[in-house]
Scaffold this active site. Sequence first.
Site, PDB file in Angstrom:
ATOM      1  N   ASP A   1       8.397   5.372  -3.461  1.00 49.57           N
ATOM      2  CA  ASP A   1       7.346   5.629  -2.480  1.00 49.57           C
ATOM      3  C   ASP A   1       6.448   6.744  -3.031  1.00 49.57           C
ATOM      4  O   ASP A   1       6.726   7.345  -4.074  1.00 49.57           O
ATOM      5  CB  ASP A   1       7.930   5.956  -1.101  1.00 49.57           C
TER       6      ASP A   1
HETATM    7  C1  BGC Z   1       4.331   5.127   2.730  1.00 43.25           C
HETATM    8  C2  BGC Z   1       4.491   3.715   2.198  1.00 43.25           C
HETATM    9  C3  BGC Z   1       3.164   3.210   1.692  1.00 43.25           C
HETATM   10  C4  BGC Z   1       2.674   4.161   0.615  1.00 43.25           C
HETATM   11  C5  BGC Z   1       1.387   3.724  -0.045  1.00 43.25           C
HETATM   12  C6  BGC Z   1       3.641   6.028   1.734  1.00 43.25           C
HETATM   13  O1  BGC Z   1       3.311   7.252   2.286  1.00 43.25           O
HETATM   14  O2  BGC Z   1       5.595   5.635   3.064  1.00 43.25           O
HETATM   15  O3  BGC Z   1       5.008   2.898   3.210  1.00 43.25           O
HETATM   16  O4  BGC Z   1       3.283   1.906   1.215  1.00 43.25           O
HETATM   17  O5  BGC Z   1       2.480   5.422   1.196  1.00 43.25           O
HETATM   18  O6  BGC Z   1       0.290   3.904   0.760  1.00 43.25           O
END
Ligand code: BGC
Length: 748
Positions: free
Chosen positions: A281
């Site tokens: 993530d």
């Molecule tokens: C979130 C993810 C997301 C990623 C990209 C993160 O902060 O937890 O779910 O896909 O950002 O935007």
Amino acid sequence: MDSSLWVAAGTLLAAAAVLRAQPPAEVERRVESLLTRMTLDEKIGQMSQSTQMKTPISEQIKAEIRAGRWGSFLNAGSPADRAEAQRIAIHETRLGIPLLFGRDVIHGYKTIFPIPLGQAASWDADLIERAARMAAREATAEGIRWTFAPMIDIARDPRWGRVAESLGEDPYLASALAVAMVQGFQGSKGLTDSASLAACAKHFAGYGAAEGGRDYNSAWIPELLLREVYFPPFRAARDAGVATFMTAFEALNGVPATANRFLLHDILRGEWKYDGMVVSDYEGVTEMIRHGFARDAADAAREAATAGIDMEMVSTAYHDHLKDLVESGTVKVSDIDNAVRNILRLKFRLGLFDEPIPAPAQAQPSAESRALAERAAIESAVLLKNEGGLLPLGSSVHTVAVIGPLADSGIDQMGTWSMDGRGSDVETPLAALRALLGADRVLYARGLQNSRDTTQAGFAAAVDAARRADVVLLFLGEEHILSGEARSRAFLDLPGAQEALVEAMAAAGKPMVAVIMAGRPLTFHRVATHAGAVLYAWHPGTMGGPAIAKLLLGQAAPSGRLPITFPRTVGQVPIYYAHLNTGRPPAETELGIPMGSPINPKDYTSRYIDVDFTPEYPFGFGLTYTTFQYSNLRVSAPAMHDGERLTISAEIVNRGTREGTETVQFYIRDMVASVVQPVRKLRGFQRITLKPGETRTVSFALSTADLAFYNQQMRLVTEPGKFQVWIAPDAVHGPMGEFELRHSPSAR
Ligand code: BGC
């Protein structure tokens, strides 16, 4: 081009996609051949994903693409930028490895569908698959081939803002709907199809169990609960061929999911033999420093790379340190090669090496996407109360007062993760009611500027409108910024002065309908007391307005069922239907304890002394404009042996005067087991539509595999003994039957 030519072109493209789909061995051969030609820098480049591609693309980013510095960009640039970046990657780099563009296409792209929790309330896998397909069509038209969805974290805590993105509390329902989403995003023609959007099962794993419902917080989940509750949707997504996995932010049992070898190595790659790609993530790799798990970025890179994170999202620990770590022998080249294999395999599977760079295009909501979004919003809405058949509004209603901060707020109606949806494309309930009833029959007063507004300056106009109307339609809830990532709440009440607004409206003495748009289960007991009807619409998306208007006016009937338990008060959280019985279950006589007034404890059971122990609305619950009666539950045999099947059936009759759709639910309970089993577990559901007076026999097949659970040794087993079964309208009602499983205990 006329439409028949479009159809012919579409058929040719589909045929070309099938031809391009290569046998796995051919993909592996190409991966290996490319890998042998890559430098270590190029490999690490593939393992790196950036947000830094803006519009217009900077010269620096162009130079970095030419140097093979990046494998992927997220949320990057415009369609034209993406096409240009892809051209550079393919034609101006040494090896011509294409880029992969990822984006959070969570519940629609240009056409916004209800939030995933709302979609889950439809219990309609086919519809959910079609919604995801539509999102994929729109996103791939703009050069995006990878979405960070579905989010399939089991969520049992409405304080957690990301409950909005989840498919609810139940592993069986979430698994079925996760599969539908994966199939919808990726499509049926294989990843090679240029309209296929690679899906991402996230966040692996346990993210939804954040302590206190506070986002990013630690989760402590025993292995048994991981296997029974948190893993199943991920396993189902894997079995459905999900192209990628994303790890979670939190520390699971003390080890960040980003470098959790149990999750990534033992379960995902080991037990599940997953050969897709794993992405961290957002800055999850370097966040391990603040977790107190890695000493510095180099240590974080080592932990992540050796645990099995193929691609690092946003932070640059891989770029900055992996080369040194490999050259010093701290990280093995084989770990790098395995990660790059997983990335290249995906790019080959997507056909990125073989297809021409798509011409930049703009997607927009179409008549077809709007119709589908409207249907999804209709099916998502859950009717929670309908006293005296207040809904649908009858012909005696001439003038309606439309009141509340959510009646005409396009942005809020789209909910979290709708960055590509435009407020101007949204049809609000106010606009839809005016269109359907005629503007002169709709009196509008916002009452509050937004859901958090605490000023009461707008109340007088709202009460005045109510006095002049036959019925009051209250549009309450949460603005879109109150749910989603990092939007945890410690209170679940309607924010701002919304309750006070409802009290003020009640004084006008008109029948009231509350429509609640929110990203989570809220607690609104007092509002539900004042309102004759409550329709829970979640954040319903682009077409929420017409959907709600049609439901209120009876041009459509509600069919949504709760995919998550609604508590009476935040103090009951976590509360979910599939709980264990305890040694001291409360008795039915202990129901009806008024909220907030402690009683003198008379006994020692597992309850509260100041509020009923039951939820406000149970899992699976939802009303419609007719009523269904369940009877004649039959179990095909009193006993079953290992490997056999039983059929459980019941009769459902539509007792009302309107056609209606019912979601018939099938639950089991294992009465005695070596690991205590929940009081009910969902094992099937069917949506049926019955005409007035019509009776249908609904059957569910049950195999011994459906009875299996993880024992104390983490083996999936069945044990002989008594089982109860229900065919039911929700998780607490419905006729019950029994049978016995006969065999000697054995590991399965
Ligand atoms: C979130 C993810 C997301 C990623 C990209 C993160 O902060 O937890 O779910 O896909 O950002 O935007």
